[in-house]
Structures are given as C-alpha cells and as structure tokens.
Design a protein around this motif. Structure first.
Motif, PDB file in Angstrom:
ATOM      1  N   LYS A   3       0.905  -1.122   0.182  1.00  0.00           N
ATOM      2  CA  LYS A   3       0.111   0.114   0.050  1.00  0.00           C
ATOM      3  C   LYS A   3       0.796   1.338  -0.079  1.00  0.00           C
ATOM      4  O   LYS A   3       0.669   2.374  -0.594  1.00  0.00           O
ATOM      5  N   GLN A   4       1.963   1.161   0.612  1.00  0.00           N
ATOM      6  CA  GLN A   4       2.944   2.276   0.800  1.00  0.00           C
ATOM      7  C   GLN A   4       3.414   2.682  -0.588  1.00  0.00           C
ATOM      8  O   GLN A   4       3.366   3.986  -0.878  1.00  0.00           O
ATOM      9  N   GLY A  34       2.551  -6.744  10.514  1.00  0.00           N
ATOM     10  CA  GLY A  34       2.632  -6.529   8.891  1.00  0.00           C
ATOM     11  C   GLY A  34       1.502  -5.935   8.354  1.00  0.00           C
ATOM     12  O   GLY A  34       1.251  -5.671   7.066  1.00  0.00           O
ATOM     13  N   SER A  35       0.790  -5.161   9.140  1.00  0.00           N
ATOM     14  CA  SER A  35      -0.417  -4.343   8.623  1.00  0.00           C
ATOM     15  C   SER A  35      -0.013  -3.177   7.996  1.00  0.00           C
ATOM     16  O   SER A  35       0.989  -2.563   8.182  1.00  0.00           O
ATOM     17  N   GLU A  36      -0.958  -2.792   7.204  1.00  0.00           N
ATOM     18  CA  GLU A  36      -0.881  -1.738   6.311  1.00  0.00           C
ATOM     19  C   GLU A  36      -1.829  -0.672   6.375  1.00  0.00           C
ATOM     20  O   GLU A  36      -2.763  -0.591   5.766  1.00  0.00           O
ATOM     21  N   SER A  37      -2.056  -0.182   7.723  1.00  0.00           N
ATOM     22  CA  SER A  37      -3.431   0.537   7.936  1.00  0.00           C
ATOM     23  C   SER A  37      -3.097   1.886   8.517  1.00  0.00           C
ATOM     24  O   SER A  37      -4.310   2.883   8.253  1.00  0.00           O
ATOM     25  N   MET A  64      -5.922  10.055  -3.594  1.00  0.00           N
ATOM     26  CA  MET A  64      -5.724   8.713  -3.082  1.00  0.00           C
ATOM     27  C   MET A  64      -6.917   7.930  -3.765  1.00  0.00           C
ATOM     28  O   MET A  64      -6.753   6.596  -3.623  1.00  0.00           O
ATOM     29  N   GLY A  65      -8.034   8.622  -3.999  1.00  0.00           N
ATOM     30  CA  GLY A  65      -9.305   7.888  -4.484  1.00  0.00           C
ATOM     31  C   GLY A  65      -9.792   6.696  -3.662  1.00  0.00           C
ATOM     32  O   GLY A  65      -9.884   6.951  -2.403  1.00  0.00           O
ATOM     33  N   ASP A  66      -9.907   5.547  -4.181  1.00  0.00           N
ATOM     34  CA  ASP A  66     -10.418   4.292  -3.352  1.00  0.00           C
ATOM     35  C   ASP A  66      -9.376   3.724  -2.594  1.00  0.00           C
ATOM     36  O   ASP A  66      -9.864   3.069  -1.443  1.00  0.00           O
ATOM     37  N   MET A  67      -8.090   4.055  -2.567  1.00  0.00           N
ATOM     38  CA  MET A  67      -7.181   3.783  -1.589  1.00  0.00           C
ATOM     39  C   MET A  67      -7.453   4.145  -0.255  1.00  0.00           C
ATOM     40  O   MET A  67      -7.164   3.485   0.598  1.00  0.00           O
ATOM     41  N   MET A  68      -8.335   5.372  -0.245  1.00  0.00           N
ATOM     42  CA  MET A  68      -8.541   5.888   1.244  1.00  0.00           C
ATOM     43  C   MET A  68      -9.469   5.189   1.970  1.00  0.00           C
ATOM     44  O   MET A  68      -9.272   4.945   3.357  1.00  0.00           O
ATOM     45  N   ALA A  69     -10.336   4.121   1.367  1.00  0.00           N
ATOM     46  CA  ALA A  69     -11.177   3.109   1.812  1.00  0.00           C
ATOM     47  C   ALA A  69     -10.377   1.875   2.581  1.00  0.00           C
ATOM     48  O   ALA A  69     -10.851   1.306   3.448  1.00  0.00           O
ATOM     49  N   GLU A  70      -9.157   2.027   2.254  1.00  0.00           N
ATOM     50  CA  GLU A  70      -8.378   0.991   2.561  1.00  0.00           C
ATOM     51  C   GLU A  70      -7.439   1.076   3.641  1.00  0.00           C
ATOM     52  O   GLU A  70      -6.475   0.411   4.142  1.00  0.00           O
ATOM     53  N   ILE A  71      -7.584   2.365   4.256  1.00  0.00           N
ATOM     54  CA  ILE A  71      -6.556   3.013   5.029  1.00  0.00           C
ATOM     55  C   ILE A  71      -7.251   3.478   6.483  1.00  0.00           C
ATOM     56  O   ILE A  71      -8.401   4.060   6.252  1.00  0.00           O
ATOM     57  N   HIS A  72      -6.812   3.010   7.656  1.00  0.00           N
ATOM     58  CA  HIS A  72      -7.542   3.377   8.850  1.00  0.00           C
ATOM     59  C   HIS A  72      -7.262   4.739   9.303  1.00  0.00           C
ATOM     60  O   HIS A  72      -7.997   5.647   9.872  1.00  0.00           O
ATOM     61  N   ALA A  73      -5.840   5.124   9.148  1.00  0.00           N
ATOM     62  CA  ALA A  73      -5.285   6.517   9.475  1.00  0.00           C
ATOM     63  C   ALA A  73      -4.472   6.832   8.675  1.00  0.00           C
ATOM     64  O   ALA A  73      -3.584   6.408   8.251  1.00  0.00           O
TER      65      ALA A  73
END
Length: 102
Positions: A3-4, A34-37, A64-73
């Motif tokens: 994700k990074q 190993g999380s990417e949140s 960031m578009g749809d990637m925002m939904a995959e990130i907690h913070a």
C-alpha cells in the motif's frame, strides 16, 4: 504491491511533489504484524500554493481515490513549496490503544 508504494505512486502522479515521504506507522498501533493501516505522509507540492490546509488535504484525498477506503489512519503534513524549508514532519504521537478494552 505494498500500500505504501501505491500511495507514493498515486500522490506522485496527481500532485507532482517536490518532496514526498510516506511512512507506514502501523507497527505503532494495536494491529496485527505486517499491517498496512496507518500512514504518515509529508508532501510538498505547488498544487498546494495559496490553498488552506483543508483544501490541501482534500487534494490528497482525491489523489488517493479508492485507496482511502483501505486505510484506517492517514496523518497528513502538506506544504506549499514556499512553506517548506527541508524540515521533516514531526514524530507521530504514541498510540493510546483506543480500541483496546481497559
């Protein structure tokens, strides 16, 4: 792909940054290894010139578009070129464990 790396690609393509730092800070939080949140982003872009901080952040969210939904913070440090003097973003605060039962 991590994700990074995706975040770097999206922000680079959309905002042509003069400086970009993306750090995965998930290890500092109550998440599995190993999380990417949780990410911290420092970005310097001419696209931010003359814009208020909230407008700068909105440009990042659009990029960031749809990637925002995959990130907690997402901790954002956005600067226009005339605001940046080579300084790094400050250290993030320690996680207070808000999701942990006390």
């Amino acid at each position: 792909m991590r994700k990074q790396d995706i975040i770097v690609g999206l922000l680079t393509e959309a905002l042509a940054p003069l400086h970009l730092s993306v750090e995965n800070e998930s290890h500092m939080h109550n998440v599995p290894p190993g999380s990417e949140s949780h990410f911290k982003v420092q970005i310097v872009s001419a696209a931010f010139s003359g814009k208020r901080m909230v407008q700068q952040h909105q440009l990042v969210y659009v990029a960031m578009g749809d990637m925002m939904a995959e990130i907690h913070a997402l901790a954002l440090h956005t600067l226009a070129p005339d605001q940046w003097h080579g300084q790094a973003a400050g250290a993030s605060p320690n996680c207070l464990g808000g999701s942990k039962a006390s």
